[in-house]
Design a protein around this motif. Structure first.
Motif, PDB file in Angstrom:
ATOM      1  N   MET A   1      45.015  47.378  41.788  1.00  0.00           N
ATOM      2  CA  MET A   1      44.866  46.199  42.566  1.00  0.00           C
ATOM      3  C   MET A   1      45.990  45.221  42.186  1.00  0.00           C
ATOM      4  SD  MET A   1      42.069  43.435  43.307  1.00  0.00           S
ATOM      5  CE  MET A   1      42.130  42.673  41.851  1.00  0.00           C
TER       6      MET A   1
ATOM      7  N   GLN B   1      49.397  46.887  42.922  1.00  0.00           N
ATOM      8  CA  GLN B   1      49.996  46.590  44.174  1.00  0.00           C
ATOM      9  C   GLN B   1      50.287  45.013  44.432  1.00  0.00           C
ATOM     10  OE1 GLN B   1      46.734  47.869  46.547  1.00  0.00           O
ATOM     11  NE2 GLN B   1      47.236  50.252  46.211  1.00  0.00           N
TER      12      GLN B   1
ATOM     13  N   GLN C   1      40.944  42.812  46.822  1.00  0.00           N
ATOM     14  CA  GLN C   1      41.419  44.070  47.370  1.00  0.00           C
ATOM     15  C   GLN C   1      41.863  44.308  48.478  1.00  0.00           C
ATOM     16  OE1 GLN C   1      38.717  43.275  45.814  1.00  0.00           O
ATOM     17  NE2 GLN C   1      38.637  44.204  43.793  1.00  0.00           N
ATOM     18  N   ASP C   2      41.337  43.618  49.475  1.00  0.00           N
ATOM     19  CA  ASP C   2      41.859  43.496  50.988  1.00  0.00           C
ATOM     20  C   ASP C   2      43.143  43.012  50.960  1.00  0.00           C
ATOM     21  OD1 ASP C   2      39.596  44.668  51.738  1.00  0.00           O
ATOM     22  OD2 ASP C   2      38.567  42.651  52.290  1.00  0.00           O
TER      23      ASP C   2
ATOM     24  N   ALA D   1      45.521  42.905  48.679  1.00  0.00           N
ATOM     25  CA  ALA D   1      46.241  43.735  47.934  1.00  0.00           C
ATOM     26  C   ALA D   1      46.639  45.163  48.744  1.00  0.00           C
ATOM     27  CB  ALA D   1      46.001  44.513  46.442  1.00  0.00           C
ATOM     28  N   LYS D   2      45.867  45.813  49.629  1.00  0.00           N
ATOM     29  CA  LYS D   2      46.049  46.766  50.402  1.00  0.00           C
ATOM     30  C   LYS D   2      47.132  46.587  51.587  1.00  0.00           C
ATOM     31  CE  LYS D   2      41.652  48.858  49.465  1.00  0.00           C
ATOM     32  NZ  LYS D   2      40.286  49.353  49.813  1.00  0.00           N
ATOM     33  N   GLN D   3      47.170  45.136  52.086  1.00  0.00           N
ATOM     34  CA  GLN D   3      47.679  45.020  53.205  1.00  0.00           C
ATOM     35  C   GLN D   3      49.245  44.744  52.828  1.00  0.00           C
ATOM     36  OE1 GLN D   3      48.680  41.748  54.673  1.00  0.00           O
ATOM     37  NE2 GLN D   3      48.511  41.207  52.584  1.00  0.00           N
ATOM     38  N   THR D   4      50.223  45.023  53.859  1.00  0.00           N
ATOM     39  CA  THR D   4      51.552  44.398  53.448  1.00  0.00           C
ATOM     40  C   THR D   4      52.139  43.580  54.736  1.00  0.00           C
ATOM     41  OG1 THR D   4      52.351  46.571  54.324  1.00  0.00           O
ATOM     42  CG2 THR D   4      51.880  46.436  52.276  1.00  0.00           C
TER      43      THR D   4
END
Length: 831
Positions: free
Chosen positions: A659, A662, A624-625, A627-630
């Protein structure tokens, strides 16, 4: 031959001889059959024996009933195909003049009993062009009532063209489903057609070693059985009519008062082995008629032969026909077909079937054994079970295709001129199976070094493609079981759970020289400094408004400088020089000391925590971490199982996961070319030497992190194991069930866990789950933690030296400008 044997021997007819007239007719031309029978009646006959098909037999049946001629009908199937019951031309009555020498067709009852014993629920029936499909209507009705899934397919005369047409018209998925259907089949064919059909499907790889086919036909000779076994693979069951032989070998050629020709009664004689069942019944029919004639002569109830005209109007039937028919019905004879007799409805009730079978395998020299027998009275005598492959696979050499993937499959040695040796977790599992089952294997790497994916034209490449095109027997590596792959190959049960993981590089330890200032925020430090200045000023003002009474000889003063110094000294718990005796000042200092106590205590406690615990700021701890960051790019192997999984869960509306959606946007950036790699090794290399996160099999990534020399890598994974690693095999492979059973045994007795600990040890020197490097020598603080304190001390020392230099310079300069007191006094004195 039957007439010659009777005329040469005098056991039955002593002085009389039998005259026979044989006419060949077209089985599909009833008019010709009736015409030839009428000519025989004109010449005079005692009985009519026919060995033809149902169409012409129906016309002869009507003729025999009209002329009262005993008609012994021996049904002959065209080209040796299985018989179908002849449709009755008239309602069966006791005074019908047609007797059915061959027993009724019991193929429906026999095959249904066999299929039920084997507990088949889905199979296909093949029948050749000469077979009347209406003959198995009852069987299809019975299977439908039992809920069986039965399909039918006609086998054309040009079998090669039929098979070629299937390959040309069927899609890959349809062809694999068809292969799965062929694993269980029933063949209603002549032996010749069955041989050609089996040869064709084996050569085109339409069947595998775990197929089980049943061939049912009354007309299957011993030679046919051997040839069918030689041409087939898998398991073969043959159902044919059999004739019980006398236990005493000396009585096999002597039946009652008649000696049978030796070439026909000896089972080992080639002529007896090739004798068709129809011809056996013809021989026994002649023998039965000879016994009937003998009894008629003894009873002195002989009637002249029938000399009748079918064409003459008003022709009367044969007067002796009824008596001759009754004598034939009451009689019985033991011959080549065991006991030939008739019941009240004119049919022969004596029939026996034997069920022969082979074991699973591809050995051309497999033995054939009798499994059971069947007859209308007792039913099935014996037990049929669809046995699986035996545990003994000695002598079997499997061809194994693999893809190199640490730690599942690796090359251990590569000496020039010698074959490669492989090692790894999957190799250990394969060796455990080989040691238990006794097989050997040859291993090679897939030509394109890929696991395999479906191409635009429907074919598969990589490891899966090698299995689909039958170039390998087993596929082995870090191969996950997916629905797409299971549609074209078979998998064993999973021998290890699978989950998606991420490989990342650990954060490097940075030197923070001012870690001692970390317990308080910069704004808090500014407030504390401002508070010191404010309280110092207030103390000075309070003392200025109400000066304290100082003791005699005191040199202290209540200047602003001294007040500031006193407040700072008390804050750092070092005391002060100036005694403040006023009540207001003491009240102010009491509150200040309480404030200082709380601040210093909080600072001390927080400093200890900051110096012993490494805080992780903005680290990736889960999928999850990630997937959230770019900021950190990540990807996987292009067209791999992980790639397909992320795409499916990210785009499929039925299983869409936010998730994975992303993650798919990042992985599929610029069509997947930017962040994805061609091989897993390339992805691992990008993580170690660049700024990249590699999404791949968690087990593979954990092994890489454990064995990293610098312990600079760590992994995060999804704890939900929704798939597993398995061994892939050809569709319909006979080894799948036995491999799966042995894998379950390895898991149950703990051997599989021992093999895992060899490659994923618990006492690893590297912490593969921590995002920063950890110290193994304890929790002692190093110089970096106090570098800021030493820096402040050094800065204070330097600043003090500078101030001392300035003060010295200033003192000297001031001293040079002030005139000497002695000179002044002197001046005044002389004035």
């Amino acid at each position: 031959m039957a007439v010659a044997d009777l005329n040469l021997n005098n056991e039955i007819l002593e002085t009389e001889k039998i005259t026979v007239s044989v006419e060949f007719v077209d089985g599909n031309n009833p008019f010709q059959a009736v015409q030839e029978a009428c000519e025989l009646m004109n010449r005079g006959i005692l009985a009519l024996v026919s060995s033809i098909g149902c169409m012409s037999a129906g016309s002869l049946q009507s003729l025999a009933d009209a002329m009262h001629i005993p008609h012994l009908f021996i049904q002959r199937a065209p080209a040796g195909t299985p018989r179908s019951s002849c449709p009755p031309t008239t309602r069966a009555q006791p005074d019908d003049y047609t007797l059915f020498v061959r027993p009724p067709v019991y193929l429906n009852d026999v095959i249904f009993q066999v299929v039920m014993e084997y507990t088949w629920q889905k199979f296909i029936i093949f029948y050749d062009t000469d077979y009347d499909i209406r003959g198995i209507e009852n069987f299809l009705d019975q299977t439908s009532q039992q809920g069986m899934d039965v399909s039918l397919q006609k086998v054309e005369s040009n079998i090669n063209m039929m098979i070629t047409g299937m390959f040309r018209t069927m899609r890959v998925e349809e062809l694999h489903r068809y292969r799965d259907t062929l694993r269980r089949a029933v063949l209603f064919m002549s032996p010749a057609t069955a041989k050609a059909f089996i040869t064709e499907v084996v050569e085109t790889n339409l069947v595998a070693f775990d197929c089980h086919w049943i061939i049912i036909n009354e007309e299957i000779s011993d030679m046919d059985v051997q040839e069918l076994v030689m041409k087939s693979i898998g398991r073969l069951t043959l159902v044919r009519q059999t004739f019980p032989l006398p236990q005493n070998t000396s009585q096999r050629c002597v039946r009652n008062n008649h000696r049978i020709n030796t070439s026909l009664c000896d089972p080992k004689d080639p002529k007896a082995q090739m004798l068709e069942i129809t011809n056996r019944y013809i021989y026994d029919t002649v023998l039965l008629l000879a016994n009937t004639f003998h009894r008629k002569l003894e009873d002195r109830k002989w009637h002249s032969m029938a000399s009748l005209s079918c064409i003459r109007k008003g022709s009367k039937p044969w007067q002796g026909g009824k008596s001759m028919l009754e004598t034939v019905k009451k009689g019985g004879v033991s011959g080549l077909t065991s006991l030939l007799e008739f019941n009240d409805n004119g049919s022969n009730p004596n029939i026996h079937f034997e069920i022969l079978g082979t074991n699973y395998g591809e050995d051309r020299g497999r033995g054939v054994s009798r499994l059971a027998t069947w007859d209308p009275i007792h039913g099935l005598n014996g037990t049929l079970t669809d046995r699986k492959l035996e545990n003994n696979m000695r002598g079997v050499v499997l061809r194994v295709v693999t893809v190199l993937e640490e730690p599942f499959v690796m090359v251990s040695e590569n000496v020039l001129g010698k074959p490669k040796k492989y090692q790894g977790f999957s190799i250990d599992v394969l060796d455990a199976l080989a040691n238990y089952l006794g097989f050997k294997y040859e291993i090679y790497v897939a030509p394109d070094h890929k696991y395999g994916s479906q191409q635009a034209d429907g074919t598969w490449n990589g490891l899966i493609g090698e299995l689909v095109f039958k170039r390998a027997d087993v596929g082995l590596s870090a191969l996950t079981i997916t629905p797409e792959r299971e549609s074209v190959v078979d998998f064993t049960t999973r021998y290890m759970d699978y989950s998606v993981g991420v490989l990342l590089r650990k954060a490097e330890r940075t030197v923070d020289m001012f870690a001692c200032l970390a317990p308080f925020d910069l704004s808090l430090w500014a407030c504390i400094a401002g508070t010191v200045l404010l309280v110092g000023t207030l103390v000075y003002l309070l003392n200025w408004l109400n000066p304290p009474r100082l003791p005699m000889g005191s040199v202290s003063s209540t200047t602003l400088y001294n007040s500031m110094w006193f407040v700072y000294g008390s804050f750092v718990q070092q005391g002060g020089e100036v005694p403040y005796t006023t009540l207001a000042t003491r009240m102010m200092m009491g509150v200040w000391w309480l404030f200082a106590l709380i601040v210093i205590s909080s600072y001390t406690a927080n400093l200890a925590a900051f110096l012993t615990i490494s805080r992780i700021e903005n680290s990736i701890q889960s999928l999850q971490d990630l997937a959230k960051q770019t900021d950190l790019p990540y990807g996987t192997v292009l067209d791999s199982a992980v790639y397909d999984q992320v795409r499916s869960k990210g785009m499929n509306p039925f299983e869409r996961d936010p998730m994975y959606s992303q993650m798919w946007r990042m992985i599929n950036r610029t069509g997947g070319a930017e962040n994805n790699v061609e091989e897993s090794k390339e992805g691992i290399r990008k993580v170690k030497y660049g700024r990249f996160a590699f999404v791949w099999d968690a087990a593979v990534l954990e092994y890489v992190a454990i064995n990293d020399e610098d312990c600079s890598l760590y992994t995060v994974s999804n704890n939900v194991a929704d798939r597993g690693y398995g061994m892939a095999m050809q569709h319909g492979s006979p080894y799948r069930d036995i491999f799966s059973q042995r894998i379950l045994e390895l898991q149950q007795n703990g051997d599989m866990d021992i093999l895992k600990l060899k490659w994923w040890p618990r006492d690893s020197p590297c912490d593969l789950y921590s995002p920063v490097g950890t110290r193994k020598s304890g929790s002692a603080l190093d110089i970096h933690s106090f570098a800021g304190v030493f820096f402040v001390l050094a800065a204070g020392v330097v600043l003090s030296c500078l101030i001392a230099t300035v003060e010295t310079w200033w003192t000297r300069r001031k001293g040079s400008r002030v005139p000497s007191k002695e000179l002044s006094y002197c001046g005044c004195f002389f004035s």
